[in-house]
Design a protein around this motif. Sequence first.
Motif, mmCIF file in Angstrom:
data_model
loop_
_atom_site.group_PDB
_atom_site.id
_atom_site.type_symbol
_atom_site.label_atom_id
_atom_site.label_comp_id
_atom_site.label_asym_id
_atom_site.label_seq_id
_atom_site.Cartn_x
_atom_site.Cartn_y
_atom_site.Cartn_z
ATOM 1 N N CYS A 6 1.228 -0.889 -0.341
ATOM 2 C CA CYS A 6 0.123 0.062 -0.218
ATOM 3 C C CYS A 6 0.727 0.735 0.040
ATOM 4 N N ALA A 7 1.851 0.966 0.793
ATOM 5 C CA ALA A 7 2.879 2.552 0.789
ATOM 6 C C ALA A 7 3.709 2.516 -0.146
ATOM 7 N N LEU A 8 3.451 0.954 -1.807
ATOM 8 C CA LEU A 8 4.397 1.887 -2.192
ATOM 9 C C LEU A 8 3.664 1.938 -3.474
ATOM 10 N N GLN A 9 2.707 1.689 -3.066
ATOM 11 C CA GLN A 9 1.236 2.183 -4.458
ATOM 12 C C GLN A 9 1.799 3.855 -3.947
ATOM 13 N N ALA A 10 1.527 4.395 -2.401
ATOM 14 C CA ALA A 10 0.833 5.344 -2.350
ATOM 15 C C ALA A 10 2.125 6.491 -2.999
ATOM 16 N N VAL A 11 3.481 5.778 -2.163
ATOM 17 C CA VAL A 11 4.724 7.294 -2.387
ATOM 18 C C VAL A 11 5.580 5.852 -3.552
ATOM 19 N N PRO A 12 5.506 5.930 -4.660
ATOM 20 C CA PRO A 12 6.656 5.232 -5.294
ATOM 21 C C PRO A 12 7.864 5.484 -5.448
ATOM 22 N N LYS A 13 8.004 6.640 -5.473
ATOM 23 C CA LYS A 13 9.233 7.059 -5.066
ATOM 24 C C LYS A 13 10.038 7.726 -3.739
ATOM 25 N N SER A 14 9.244 7.073 -3.032
ATOM 26 C CA SER A 14 9.877 6.538 -1.374
ATOM 27 C C SER A 14 10.749 6.683 -1.841
ATOM 28 N N GLY A 15 12.698 7.048 -1.101
ATOM 29 C CA GLY A 15 13.692 5.507 -0.636
ATOM 30 C C GLY A 15 13.010 4.872 0.614
ATOM 31 N N ALA A 46 18.186 3.543 -2.858
ATOM 32 C CA ALA A 46 19.370 5.097 -2.614
ATOM 33 C C ALA A 46 19.156 5.281 -4.277
ATOM 34 N N ARG A 47 18.316 4.953 -5.378
ATOM 35 C CA ARG A 47 18.205 5.328 -6.284
ATOM 36 C C ARG A 47 17.187 6.747 -6.301
ATOM 37 N N PHE A 48 15.903 6.534 -5.100
ATOM 38 C CA PHE A 48 15.053 7.126 -5.129
ATOM 39 C C PHE A 48 15.647 8.083 -4.255
ATOM 40 N N THR A 49 16.228 8.409 -3.316
ATOM 41 C CA THR A 49 16.144 8.885 -2.249
ATOM 42 C C THR A 49 17.849 8.600 -1.569
ATOM 43 N N PRO A 50 18.481 9.346 -2.659
ATOM 44 C CA PRO A 50 20.652 8.894 -2.026
ATOM 45 C C PRO A 50 20.663 9.668 -0.888
ATOM 46 N N GLN A 51 19.758 10.457 -0.225
ATOM 47 C CA GLN A 51 20.186 11.616 0.903
ATOM 48 C C GLN A 51 19.680 10.592 2.129
ATOM 49 N N TYR A 52 18.999 9.841 1.822
ATOM 50 C CA TYR A 52 18.649 8.677 2.901
ATOM 51 C C TYR A 52 19.772 8.038 2.992
ATOM 52 N N ASP A 144 25.576 11.868 -0.925
ATOM 53 C CA ASP A 144 26.545 12.681 0.497
ATOM 54 C C ASP A 144 25.029 12.449 0.932
ATOM 55 N N PRO A 145 24.783 11.338 1.483
ATOM 56 C CA PRO A 145 23.062 11.001 2.867
ATOM 57 C C PRO A 145 23.826 12.284 3.757
ATOM 58 N N ASN A 146 22.109 12.306 3.914
ATOM 59 C CA ASN A 146 22.411 13.220 5.856
ATOM 60 C C ASN A 146 21.692 12.832 6.700
ATOM 61 N N GLY A 148 19.058 9.311 8.396
ATOM 62 C CA GLY A 148 18.268 8.076 8.754
ATOM 63 C C GLY A 148 18.996 8.089 9.744
ATOM 64 N N HIS A 149 17.764 7.593 10.671
ATOM 65 C CA HIS A 149 17.604 6.790 12.103
ATOM 66 C C HIS A 149 19.812 5.871 12.224
ATOM 67 N N LEU A 150 19.861 4.627 11.375
ATOM 68 C CA LEU A 150 20.746 4.100 11.600
ATOM 69 C C LEU A 150 21.536 5.373 11.919
ATOM 70 N N TRP A 151 22.284 5.870 9.776
ATOM 71 C CA TRP A 151 22.755 6.826 10.020
ATOM 72 C C TRP A 151 23.498 8.063 10.968
ATOM 73 N N PHE A 152 22.332 8.773 11.503
ATOM 74 C CA PHE A 152 22.598 9.211 12.914
ATOM 75 C C PHE A 152 23.421 7.937 14.120
ATOM 76 N N GLN A 153 23.064 6.949 13.900
ATOM 77 C CA GLN A 153 23.887 6.541 15.322
ATOM 78 C C GLN A 153 25.196 6.394 15.041
ATOM 79 N N CYS A 154 25.522 5.930 13.788
ATOM 80 C CA CYS A 154 26.751 5.457 13.058
ATOM 81 C C CYS A 154 27.818 6.818 13.180
#
Length: 194
Positions: A6-15, A46-52, A144-146, A148-154
């Motif tokens: 359902c989420a992928l149908q609603a926002v198919p380009k959300s990384g 990674a293609r749709f939301t590379p900053q994540y 150059d991601p900036n 994400g939960h894991l990103w901030f932890q690391c």
Amino acid sequence: MKVLKCALQAVPKSGEVWCEGARIHLSPFSPTFDLQEASRHLSFAARFTPQYGDSFLEQLRLNMLDQWLIPLATPFINSMYDTFVSLCNSNNEMQIEDAYQFIAEHTKKAADVMKTQLQETKDPVITRDVLDTSELELRCSSADPNYGHLWFQCRDSAIDTAREVITQAKSVMADFVVDYSYLYIAAMVRRAGV
């Protein structure tokens, strides 16, 4: 899975949504545990939301499972399968409870041996780059991601580069893979249909 579809149908380009789909397929508890499907989801993420940044860190975990854990686990799983088939083909009739017990005992044995091997090879894998992450580091640095939960932890500080975060994440993810290797082995056994 219904919510993910359902989420992928609603926002198919959300990384972020594609990354969550990958996490579902990477979870050893999920009946849809599938590393190939997780790889596909992470590619879209990674293609749709590379900053994540979480997409790149989940890709690191997938690479560790694919290049480090699976090569160690495959001989154990194949041996278990061969033994199981030979027991089933013998004249002795195996009850379902006996089959479950056999699989549980062999999976635990394999997990114990592998955890020891993983702990012994963890530092060399990270420090000597037996696990090749150069392509991932390059893609991550370019994006150059900036966030994400894991990103901030690391990330140690707000000015850490993408390569520094990946380097710190290697240690975190290696510990995670070692600590939960038994769950991944059980998921691989389940996936193999043993």
